[in-house]
Design a protein around this motif. Structure first.
Motif, PDB file in Angstrom:
ATOM      1  N   ALA A  54       0.821  -1.212   0.000  1.00  0.00           N
ATOM      2  CA  ALA A  54       0.000   0.000   0.000  1.00  0.00           C
ATOM      3  C   ALA A  54       0.857   1.265   0.000  1.00  0.00           C
ATOM      4  N   SER A 162      -7.533  -6.422  -1.655  1.00  0.00           N
ATOM      5  CA  SER A 162      -7.950  -5.326  -0.784  1.00  0.00           C
ATOM      6  C   SER A 162      -7.062  -4.091  -0.974  1.00  0.00           C
ATOM      7  N   VAL A 163      -5.748  -4.297  -0.987  1.00  0.00           N
ATOM      8  CA  VAL A 163      -4.814  -3.177  -1.176  1.00  0.00           C
ATOM      9  C   VAL A 163      -4.956  -2.600  -2.592  1.00  0.00           C
ATOM     10  N   ARG A 165      -7.503  -2.576  -4.641  1.00  0.00           N
ATOM     11  CA  ARG A 165      -8.729  -1.778  -4.811  1.00  0.00           C
ATOM     12  C   ARG A 165      -8.526  -0.384  -4.230  1.00  0.00           C
ATOM     13  N   ALA A 166      -7.936  -0.333  -3.053  1.00  0.00           N
ATOM     14  CA  ALA A 166      -7.691   0.978  -2.431  1.00  0.00           C
ATOM     15  C   ALA A 166      -6.745   1.826  -3.286  1.00  0.00           C
ATOM     16  N   HIS A 200     -16.636  -4.261  -2.422  1.00  0.00           N
ATOM     17  CA  HIS A 200     -15.543  -3.337  -2.701  1.00  0.00           C
ATOM     18  C   HIS A 200     -15.164  -3.330  -4.183  1.00  0.00           C
ATOM     19  N   TYR A 329      -9.570  -4.988   3.809  1.00  0.00           N
ATOM     20  CA  TYR A 329     -10.435  -3.812   3.968  1.00  0.00           C
ATOM     21  C   TYR A 329     -10.456  -3.425   5.441  1.00  0.00           C
ATOM     22  N   ASP A 330     -11.643  -3.304   6.038  1.00  0.00           N
ATOM     23  CA  ASP A 330     -11.671  -2.949   7.459  1.00  0.00           C
ATOM     24  C   ASP A 330     -11.885  -4.178   8.339  1.00  0.00           C
TER      25      ASP A 330
END
Lengths: 402, 64
Positions: A54, A162-163, A165-166, A200, A329-330
């Protein structure tokens, strides 16, 4: 070198370092050689698929110890060199630079390497993720907001999704099983995770095998699936599991199979031990031979091996409650024990719908694993059930499966 | 002995609490480490060393 043979540790990551530190802390003052094939001081791997990918951590934060702490261990530290073979009769390891190191005790902590798709080693844009260099390359790709196809839907693939997508990538997860993310956690929590990824914006293809990579000018442009579909891709991450690094032990007489095959003391042969991802050992409390590819086990097993080396004729069986975690994610997912192979699933706190829960997995009526999602304290209580392999009848009567 | 923790590295595993419950706790909401006693008495030193050794995030430093 004809100095006294001491402890030789092959593998300079979390497990290997833990061995050397425990030996010194517990008073061993003989020679210790630590051999690592990566040309950098020992560093931590879990952040590679999280903070490092990230870009939220400087790489400096990855180092497992400060330089002066490593210097204080008084090691013969050999980095950027591989162990090529071992001769158990003369108790010597031959290294890739041609040198030999004699040992009284040998610790094999050579870890695992990513399994790859056949024929894709030289294809630009096809990635694996195990080392810092791997993470740097993938991070560079993500900066271009690529269409990223992730092959394999285990924890590593899911964390990268997850990373990515962010970071603004378009992400597709492909898995050959029908229920991705379920092989470890079971269907109930596997479904929860699939839902979260879909929310997401991750596209998920399940139950379909990858048969090849489309290329143009030596660079990946897509992923061919067995059903005839081709998924367009600017970058591909292959996250389909790992292979234990045991080939260098061929012909040594040290037993290997799925990793280095050890007894309950993490001993593979007289004076030969294994720790970390590469070590398969008989866990006497669980009653199974297991191999655990996770960070916590590396440190704990390294510690146990060091103590058994020093224990002489009275070693102790290595009987941890395995612990792993994953950030997606969270969600913070925490696992004690081995959910795989369980035959019962009981939510003991919270609920699947709230995405805050603790679940206890059982086998044969006894607690085998506990999984927490965004729940800390109740999970600590549940861990005690796993450690004691508690009879689950009372728990089931108290709270019906969600 | 003096103990320091790096909350930004902590991954909320809670292994330190099992190793040394008088020295470490976890925050209720996110599980991040709480250092209860940075200068523990000698009878707790072994637990502190164990906690630092097994922390999977290398977030605990023990100075002796």
């Amino acid at each position: 070198m004809t100095a006294d043979a001491g402890v030789v540790v092959v593998g300079a990551s979390a497990a290997g370092l833990s061995v050397t530190e425990t030996l010194r802390r517990d008073g061993f003052d003989g020679p210790i050689t630590l051999i690592g094939d990566e040309n950098q001081p020992p560093y931590d791997r879990p952040p590679l698929s999280k903070e490092v990918l990230a870009g939220t951590w400087p790489e400096d934060k990855l180092k497992l110890r400060e330089a002066d702490s490593i210097a204080a261990l008084n090691l013969d530290l050999r980095l950027g060199v591989r162990a090529d073979s071992v001769d158990t009769a003369s108790r010597a390891v031959t290294l890739s630079d041609g040198s030999q190191v004699r040992y009284r005790d040998l610790v094999i902590a050579t870890g695992v390497r990513p399994r790859r798709l056949p024929g894709t080693d030289a294809v630009a844009g096809v990635h694996v993720l195990r080392t810092l260099d791997d993470a740097r390359r993938l991070r560079t790709e993500l900066a271009r907001h690529p269409r990223l196809v992730i092959v394999g839907a285990g924890f590593l693939g899911a964390e990268v999704a997850s990373v990515a997508r962010a970071a603004g990538a378009t992400v597709t997860l492909v898995s050959d099983v029908d229920a991705p993310l379920s092989d470890v956690l079971g269907n109930e929590l596997g479904r929860l995770l699939v839902d979260v990824h879909v929310e997401h914006g991750v596209q998920i293809h399940t139950g379909v095998r990858v048969v090849g990579i489309a290329t143009e000018d030596g660079r990946a442009t897509g992923v061919h699936l067995a059903d005839g579909t081709t998924l367009a891709a600017d970058a591909v991450l292959v996250a389909i599991g790992s292979i234990p690094n045991t080939e260098w032990l061929a012909g040594s007489g040290i037993p290997t199979g799925d990793g280095v095959l050890c007894d309950e003391y993490c001993r593979a042969a007289p004076g030969v031990w294994a720790a970390g991802d590469v070590a398969s050992w008989h866990h006497v409390d669980i009653g199974e031979r297991i191999r655990v590819e996770h960070r916590t086990n590396a440190a704990e097993q390294g510690l146990a091996v060091a103590r058994n080396i020093l224990a002489g004729s009275s070693p102790a069986p290595f009987v941890p409650v395995p612990y792993i975690w994953s950030d997606q994610y969270d969600l913070k997912i925490q696992i004690y024990g081995l959910p795989r192979g369980a035959d019962s699933f009981t939510v003991t706190d919270g609920s699947v719908g709230d995405r805050e829960l603790v679940a206890v997995y059982g086998k044969g009526g006894r607690a085998r694993a506990a999984v927490g999602i965004n729940m800390i304290r109740p999970l600590r209580t549940a861990r005690a059930l796993v450690a004691a392999q508690t009879d689950l009848t009372s728990i089931r009567n108290e709270r019906v499966t969600a | 002995m003096h103990i320091t923790v790096d909350e930004t590295k902590c991954c909320a595993a809670g292994q330190c609490v099992f190793a040394a419950p008088d020295i470490f706790d976890q925050r209720e909401d996110d599980g991040i480490v709480i250092l209860l006693n940075a200068d523990p008495p000698e009878d707790q030193w072994e637990g502190a060393r164990q906690a630092a050794a097994v922390c999977p995030a290398v977030a605990i430093e023990v100075q002796e």
